[in-house]
Design a protein around this motif. Sequence first.
Motif, PDB file in Angstrom:
ATOM      1  N   SER A 132      -7.391  -6.982  -3.432  1.00  0.00           N
ATOM      2  CA  SER A 132      -6.635  -6.658  -2.229  1.00  0.00           C
ATOM      3  C   SER A 132      -7.234  -7.334  -1.010  1.00  0.00           C
ATOM      4  CB  SER A 132      -6.607  -5.136  -2.010  1.00  0.00           C
ATOM      5  OG  SER A 132      -6.103  -4.467  -3.147  1.00  0.00           O
ATOM      6  N   SER A 162       0.780  -1.241   0.000  1.00  0.00           N
ATOM      7  CA  SER A 162       0.000   0.000   0.000  1.00  0.00           C
ATOM      8  C   SER A 162       0.809   1.288   0.000  1.00  0.00           C
ATOM      9  CB  SER A 162      -0.952   0.009   1.205  1.00  0.00           C
ATOM     10  OG  SER A 162      -0.226  -0.158   2.411  1.00  0.00           O
ATOM     11  N   SER A 219      -4.348   2.287  -2.309  1.00  0.00           N
ATOM     12  CA  SER A 219      -4.815   0.993  -2.798  1.00  0.00           C
ATOM     13  C   SER A 219      -6.130   1.125  -3.551  1.00  0.00           C
ATOM     14  CB  SER A 219      -4.969   0.021  -1.623  1.00  0.00           C
ATOM     15  OG  SER A 219      -3.722  -0.134  -0.963  1.00  0.00           O
TER      16      SER A 219
END
Length: 395
Positions: free
Chosen positions: A106, A49, A90
């Motif tokens: 993710s 991230s 992200s």
Amino acid sequence: MIITPKFRGFICTTSHPVGCEYNVRQQVEYVKKQKKINGAKKVLVIGASTGYGLSSRIAAAFGCGAATIGLFFEKPASGNRTASAGWYNSAAFEKIAKEEGIYAKSINGDAFSNEIKQQTIELIKKDLGKVDLVIYSLASPRRTHPDTGEIFNSVIKPIGPAYTSKTVNFHTGKVENITIESANEDEIRQTVAVMGGEDWDMWMDALKKADVLAENAITLAYSYVGPEMTHAVYREGTIGRAKDDLEATAYKITDKLKDIGGKAYVSINKAVVTQASAAIPVISLYVSILFKIMKSKNTHEGCIEQMYRMLEDRVYSGDMKLDSKGRICMDDWEMAKDVQAEVAKVWDKANDDNINDISDVEGYRTEFFKLFGFGFDAVEYSEDVDIEVMVESIK
């Protein structure tokens, strides 16, 4: 909500969603302008991230055209509190990947835990089958051992005598003397447990056991060596002891992966401004001086330039240019003799009166705030923005 930067020491307590997206898009555009990399196609990034982990994910996705799964431990917005920069980064990455037709999902949670390892394995099996590149880029100050439950906390301290040197407060531009007391044996042990190679090894064991590693899979972890002037608090201190363990672990993992032709490498990266490096005393002065010198020589790189070059010129070039310890040396331009000679010369002269002339402390400060989405001329910070931004694959 109108968001302004609020900071406490080396931590910015607010982040800007539009600025973070702009930062990610700039990195994506950089990679898209470079030549394509004939490399990984299915990539797992553990610690995806911010900093080098984020840039690795961007370089893999937009340089190699790879599908990526990214792991991180970030906070979404809550009430009037903005999300963490890593959350906004992200969200932006997934948004841009979707626009380009590139797979990206993710997982948000404690990457040290067995539960997140298992969740990741299930997602790989479901969507990708197997991964051919695993990037390990965690930079946490704390770890709970997944089997024993012991909580470890890392420290940044010398081993041996107390360390006295100078640093710069990049907020004020003041050059200050600091003394850091030496670490005891338990502090060394805990730092190695957090920042050493044990968790990387556990990840690779779990992935191999689950049969989600492709033939000839590569795994990379990141480290730093730096100049003699920072060795006492870095390479020869508690962090250095942990990095020695990380580098030894690469050999252990390679041995475990030999039946599938897999390899593990540590990449020694260049000093840059990241949330992790900002926490290390002395580094701010060194990096400020280094930036000015490397910019004057046109050899300066940020995270994205470094990670693209690592994949294109080393990992997938046919010649990794490994050093005598089997490491990928992406710090080659930083550690060039002429660069380090100039840094050492300037270091001795640094004081409050000349710091802005002999270093790029303003550039350091600018890069620090950009980590949190602030300081971009193209972003209108006086505008009201929605802080509730979702990472699309996390429901």
